[in-house]
Structures are given as structure tokens and as C-alpha cells.
Design a protein around this motif. Structure first.
Motif, mmCIF file in Angstrom:
data_model
loop_
_atom_site.group_PDB
_atom_site.id
_atom_site.type_symbol
_atom_site.label_atom_id
_atom_site.label_comp_id
_atom_site.label_asym_id
_atom_site.label_seq_id
_atom_site.Cartn_x
_atom_site.Cartn_y
_atom_site.Cartn_z
ATOM 1 N N HIS A 525 0.825 -1.221 0.000
ATOM 2 C CA HIS A 525 0.000 0.000 0.000
ATOM 3 C C HIS A 525 0.855 1.266 0.000
ATOM 4 O O HIS A 525 0.331 2.371 -0.196
ATOM 5 N N GLU A 526 2.177 1.139 0.220
ATOM 6 C CA GLU A 526 3.056 2.306 0.250
ATOM 7 C C GLU A 526 3.674 2.622 -1.110
ATOM 8 O O GLU A 526 4.245 3.693 -1.295
ATOM 9 N N VAL A 527 3.579 1.719 -2.058
ATOM 10 C CA VAL A 527 4.168 1.936 -3.379
ATOM 11 C C VAL A 527 3.385 3.029 -4.111
ATOM 12 O O VAL A 527 2.157 2.958 -4.225
ATOM 13 N N GLU A 528 4.086 4.035 -4.590
ATOM 14 C CA GLU A 528 3.458 5.145 -5.316
ATOM 15 C C GLU A 528 3.121 4.706 -6.733
ATOM 16 O O GLU A 528 4.005 4.587 -7.582
ATOM 17 N N LEU A 529 1.848 4.447 -6.984
ATOM 18 C CA LEU A 529 1.396 3.996 -8.298
ATOM 19 C C LEU A 529 0.538 5.027 -9.020
ATOM 20 O O LEU A 529 0.613 5.158 -10.240
ATOM 21 N N GLU A 530 -0.293 5.739 -8.271
ATOM 22 C CA GLU A 530 -1.231 6.662 -8.917
ATOM 23 C C GLU A 530 -0.510 7.729 -9.725
ATOM 24 O O GLU A 530 -0.990 8.150 -10.779
ATOM 25 N N ALA A 531 0.647 8.178 -9.255
ATOM 26 C CA ALA A 531 1.407 9.178 -10.011
ATOM 27 C C ALA A 531 1.831 8.623 -11.363
ATOM 28 O O ALA A 531 1.823 9.339 -12.374
ATOM 29 N N LEU A 532 2.177 7.337 -11.398
ATOM 30 C CA LEU A 532 2.584 6.709 -12.651
ATOM 31 C C LEU A 532 1.407 6.567 -13.603
ATOM 32 O O LEU A 532 1.510 6.869 -14.802
ATOM 33 N N PHE A 533 0.282 6.095 -13.082
ATOM 34 C CA PHE A 533 -0.893 5.917 -13.939
ATOM 35 C C PHE A 533 -1.459 7.266 -14.390
ATOM 36 O O PHE A 533 -1.971 7.391 -15.507
ATOM 37 N N LYS A 534 -1.336 8.283 -13.548
ATOM 38 C CA LYS A 534 -1.777 9.619 -13.942
ATOM 39 C C LYS A 534 -0.923 10.148 -15.087
ATOM 40 O O LYS A 534 -1.433 10.776 -16.030
ATOM 41 N N ASP A 535 0.376 9.865 -15.027
ATOM 42 C CA ASP A 535 1.261 10.306 -16.094
ATOM 43 C C ASP A 535 0.929 9.598 -17.412
ATOM 44 O O ASP A 535 1.026 10.193 -18.481
ATOM 45 N N VAL A 536 0.543 8.339 -17.328
ATOM 46 C CA VAL A 536 0.132 7.606 -18.533
ATOM 47 C C VAL A 536 -1.069 8.280 -19.170
ATOM 48 O O VAL A 536 -1.132 8.473 -20.395
ATOM 49 N N GLU A 537 -2.038 8.671 -18.343
ATOM 50 C CA GLU A 537 -3.262 9.292 -18.854
ATOM 51 C C GLU A 537 -3.007 10.694 -19.394
ATOM 52 O O GLU A 537 -3.645 11.123 -20.364
ATOM 53 N N GLU A 538 -2.082 11.412 -18.795
ATOM 54 C CA GLU A 538 -1.811 12.789 -19.221
ATOM 55 C C GLU A 538 -0.871 12.857 -20.419
ATOM 56 O O GLU A 538 -0.749 13.913 -21.043
#
Length: 558
Positions: A525-538
Motif C-alpha cells: 500500500h506504500e508503493v506510489e502507483l497513482e502518479a505513474l498511472f496519472k502520467d500515462v493518462e496525461e
């Protein structure tokens, strides 16, 4: 966590160049100059992508990545070292060993492709380790890779290969190759890509030529007129005995061949390390990884099969490696068939292969230093780049270790090359283990955070299972790499060191950095994933153009 994007990333590739885009270019130039300052405390240092997007230049295309992998894989391993593997395991043992390692590498490659498509950064594995597992592992693998890249195994090989034609001191050729390799890495990544593209095409033609010549020799079409067929599979037999007689000896020969094959597949995972320097990195890196695996596996297995048909595994000349074409099983087969001149052609092509592999080592080491510097795990000076985006400090630092190749001037030059080769093989296995660990931890974090695999920019079925299989297989191969030393009367300190030194080195670096910095093992739960997926979308990328008509031929290099 904020994702920092350079101004150039917000502009579409298809946007026409107008006065606005010219103003943007002016801003980029000013931004570049500001980045050269020693201010290392900007927010970019703490972002997911660091300086990848504002210092390194995207000068490579997919065709460059494809060919860079070919020049890295088809080097001295298959052309020269394959003779020793063949003599140890026999035709069937060698053939099976290459197939099994191809499967391990292929599953590992797909695992790496998924991670690299989600997080395309310079020195991919280094950055993935700190993102998905523990910053201490990123530090460990980064410096292990830099150390491994400083092993001048391929430069040593180039000098020995040239000795096939001349009796001049190998030191002269080592000096020449060091200068040329450093120069080719100092201009621009585009220049380097085009240079290696040409060498790769030469290598592809060589491989095609070897297949054709092998068919001719086997069919009796050579000057000797003797048809061979599967003669060498029958006599001396499909498997050779190693260390001990009987079935146990045949299995020992096969297992020894497995570890020997690792070196031949060494350059496959090098492609994602240049993700920050290629256009459309997610699409390009993922496609390149898949196609590279298919091409390398098919070509490698075909070449190995041809080799088992044209020369006997008990030929003494292939077992006693000289380091040049004299001990190449392909050259020996040509001489046996009374085919002239081709041995010189093969030696020349092998020379370009060794040169390209040495070139790739320098690229790989310098990019790892850049990635370490992004996260303050190496001095900030390694972030310095030229106007063309070359991390020149890292290139220069890695080049300083090239003179170690002068060790090859000793009377035991073949042994020196074998030591380098064994050390690099152990490092490759560590690489495969950590690549698998990255994917396992990424998948575990996605599951814990409720993120479906469908959100990955690129994915393939069964990849989570592939990561486990390749990881476990690599662990077994690493732990058994020096098994010969535990046989009575076979112990050699140099052999034991080259096979296992990577393990205490990696553990020492890991626990040392962990103690010094107090890093934490990341829970799912500590792994930063949302920033990566947000970058994919942007940052959407255009789909790969389907190949139709004559463009299907571009599959050979694109």
C-alpha cells in the motif's frame, strides 16, 4: 507526488512549428542552461521521472532500440564462447540449454517490458527497484551495474580477435578501440544509434550467411563434397559426459552449458535503459522488448542448431579457446569443408560484434550513473550533460576503467577473458532476479491498491506467472553457477570468485546503504502507483501504425 514535465512534453509531436513553438524552443534552451547550474535541490529531484525529461534528448527511434539489442546479444558469446559450451554438453545438451535460457530470458523480458511501459526512465531497473521495492536495492543494482559495465571483457575480446590477422601487440589495438568507443559515445545518442544500426545490419547478414553456409556444408555442397547430415548427433553422440561418466556426467555437462548460455543472452535487457532517450517511450520500449525476444530467440536457436550439424563436439580445437576465429566452431567447420576466405569474413564480423557490445556497456554504465545521481545515490556531477543530451561525466567516468583491458596482455589472456565473462554472467543473473522482483512487487502493490491490470499502458497475459518462473530459475542458476568448484580436485579460487563475488558485493551494498540512509522496504500500500498511472493518462501516445504491404519487411529491423 507531483510529476514534473518539461515544456517539450506538453507539445504534441504533430503540432506545426510556428512562432509559438519557436518561443517554446527558446524557453527550453534557457531551461537547459539553468539546469546546468549546481542547484540540486529543485523539486524535480523528488519527482518520479527526475531529470529524465529535461536533460536527456529523445534522439532514438524504435529501429535503433531493436538493433541495439541485437548488437548486444550476438557478440563474442555465440561466435567464440559457444565452442566451449558445445564441447562440454554435446549437440543435444547445448541445443536444449539455449532453448531453456531463451524461455527464461523471454519471460523476464516481458516482465521488464510491462514495468518499463508504466515507468519509462533512464536505467529502467535501477529506478524501478527504488519505486516498487526499496531505494537501497536501486542503489545496489545501480552501482553493481556500473561496476559490471567497467569490466572490459568485450574490449579484451576485440584485441584478441584482431590477433587472428597480425602479430602486433594487442596493446595497440586496445588503445585504438578505447579511443574509438569513447568518441562514438560522446557526440549524440542519435549518432550512436545510427552507428550501431549499421553494425547490427552487418551482423544480421553474417548470421544469415552462417545459416546458409551451414546448410551447404551439411548437404555436401562444399568443396569437399562430403554430406554430413546428423552425423555428429550420432557420433560422438547427443550428450557429452562432464566430470564423471554415465548419465550423471551427461547431466553435469548440460547444467554447465546452462550457465554458459547466460552470457550469450546478455544484451537483451539493455533496451529499456534508454527509455528516456526514445520517442514515444511506452509504446516503443514495450514493442521493442517483445520483438527483440522473438527475434533473438529464433535466430539464436537456429544458429546453435546449425552449429551442432557442421562440427563435432569432440573436436579439440573448439574446446581450447584462443579468443579469436581460430577456435570459432563456425570457422573450424569451414576449414574442415575446405571453404576459404570465409574465416576472415567471420572474424571481421565478430570484431564488429565485440566492438558494439563494448560500446553498449559504456552507454549502459553512464545511464546507470545518471539514474543514481537523480536520486542522490551518486554525486550530482553525473547529471551534467552536453548540449546534445549526452551524460558526458558518466561516459568519461566509465571509460576510465577501460584500460583494465591491458590485463589481456598477459600470457594467460584467454583466462582473463573467461574471468570477465564469468563475472558478467553472474551479474546478468542478478539482473534477471531483480527484474522479476520488480514485476512481482508492482503486481502485488496494484492488487493491494485495487488497481486492475487493464490500466497498464501495455500488458500481456500470464506475465505475473512469467515473473515468478524467470526469477526462481535465475536464482537457481546463480547459486549453482560455480558448482564445478565443489567437485573434488576442481576447486579454483579464481573460478569461485568470478562465479559468486556478485552475491556478497550486492548484499554489502544493500545493507550498507540501508544502514547509512535508513531506507524502508515498501509495503504494497506504500508503493506510489497513482502518479505513474496519472502520467500515462496525461501523456497519451499514438498507437503503433499497422504494417501493411511492403512495410511488413521493416519487421526485420523495426
Amino acid at each position: 507526488m507531483e510529476i514534473k514535465r518539461s515544456t517539450s512534453d506538453s507539445i504534441s509531436e504533430s503540432q506545426p512549428v510556428d512562432s509559438f513553438s519557436k518561443d517554446i524552443e527558446a524557453v527550453e534552451v534557457q531551461s537547459y542552461k539553468e539546469n546546468e547550474d549546481e542547484n540540486s535541490n529543485n523539486d524535480d529531484d523528488n519527482s518520479v521521472f527526475g531529470h529524465d525529461r529535461n536533460r536527456l534528448k529523445q534522439g532514438l527511434e524504435q529501429r535503433h532500440l531493436q538493433m541495439l539489442a541485437l548488437v548486444g546479444v550476438f557478440g563474442t558469446g555465440i561466435f567464440l564462447s559457444s565452442g566451449g559450451i558445445y564441447a562440454t554438453a554435446g549437440p543435444c545438451g547445448m541445443f536444449l540449454a539455449y532453448i531453456i535460457i531463451a524461455l527464461v530470458v523471454g519471460m523476464n523480458q516481458i516482465s521488464l517490458a510491462e514495468c518499463a511501459a508504466l515507468m519509462p526512465t533512464s536505467a529502467a531497473t535501477v529506478r524501478h527497484l527504488e519505486q516498487f521495492i526499496d531505494p537501497a536495492w536501486g542503489f545496489t543494482y545501480g552501482w553493481v551495474s556500473v561496476w559490471s559495465s567497467s569490466m572490459p571483457n568485450e574490449i579484451s575480446a576485440t584485441a584478441v580477435i584482431v590477433s587472428y590477422w597480425t602479430d602486433l601487440s594487442q596493446g595497440i589495438w586496445i588503445t585504438i578501440f578505447i579511443i574509438v568507443i569513447y568518441a562514438s559515445n560522446s557526440y549524440s545518442i542519435r549518432f550512436y544509434g545510427e552507428l550501431e544500426f549499421v553494425f547490427a545490419m552487418i551482423k544480421v547478414l553474417l548470421l544469415l550467411g552462417l545459416v546458409i553456409v551451414s546448410i551447404v556444408i551439411t548437404s555436401g555442397g562444399g568443396p569437399s563434397g562430403k554430406s554430413i547430415g546428423f552425423q555428429y548427433w550420432r557420433d560422438p553422440g547427443p550428450f557429452n559426459e562432464y566430470l564423471t561418466p554415465g548419465n550423471l556426467g551427461k547431466f553435469a555437462g548440460f547444467w554447465k552449458a546452462l550457465n554458459g548460455c547466460v552470457y550469450s543472452y546478455g544484451g537483451v535487457q539493455s533496451v529499456p535503459a534508454l527509455a528516456a532517450e526514445v520517442k514515444f517511450p511506452r509504446r516503443t520500449v514495450y514493442t521493442a522488448c517483445k520483438r527483440i525476444f522473438y527475434r533473438v530467440s529464433i535466430i539464436m536457436i537456429v544458429i546453435v542448431f546449425c552449429l551442432t550439424l557442421i562440427v563435432a563436439s569432440n573436436d579439440e580445437r573448439i574446446a581450447n579457446s584462443t579468443g579469436n576465429a581460430k577456435s570459432s566452431p563456425f570457422v573450424i567447420a569451414m576449414k574442415n569443408a575446405n571453404i576459404k576466405v570465409l574465416d576472415h569474413v567471420v572474424n571481421a564480423a565478430v570484431l564488429t560484434s565485440a566492438f558494439s557490445a563494448a560500446n553498449l556497456q559504456l552507454v549502459y554504465g553512464s545511464r546507470n550513473l545518471f539514474a543514481l545521481a537523480v536520486k542522490n545515490q551518486a554525486p550530482k556531477i553525473f547529471l551534467k550533460t552536453t548540449k546534445r543530451g549526452i551524460p558526458w561525466v558518466g561516459v568519461t567516468f566509465c571509460a576510465c576503467f577501460m584500460p583494465l583491458a591491458y590485463m589481456n596482455l598477459s600470457t594467460s589472456s584467454a583466462n582473463v577473458f573467461n574471468w570477465f565473462q564469468s563475472i558478467v554472467s553472474a551479474k546478468l543473473l542478478l539482473n534477471w532476479i531483480l527484474i522479476s522482483a520488480n514485476h512481482i512487487h508492482m503486481s502485488r502493490a496494484m492488487k493491494a491498491q485495487g488497481i486492475p491490470r487493464s490500466r497498464l499502458p501495455h500488458s500481456m497475459r500470464f506475465t505475473p506467472q512469467f515473473a515468478w518462473i524467470s526469477g526462481v530459475a535465475s536464482v537457481i542458476l546463480l547459486l549453482t553457477g560455480g558448482f564445478v568448484n565443489f567437485v573434488k580436485g576442481k576447486f579454483l579460487i579464481s573460478s569461485l570468485f568470478s562465479a559468486y563475488f556478485i552475491i556478497p558485493l550486492a548484499l554489502g551494498l544493500y545493507f550498507g546503504w540501508k544502514f547509512f540512509k535508513g531506507t524502508r522496504y515498501l509495503r504494497p500500500h506504500e508503493v506510489e502507483l497513482e502518479a505513474l498511472f496519472k502520467d500515462v493518462e496525461e501523456n497519451p501516445e499514438p498507437p503503433l501504425e499497422p504494417l501493411r504491404g511492403w512495410k511488413i519487411l521493416t519487421l526485420l529491423w523495426s
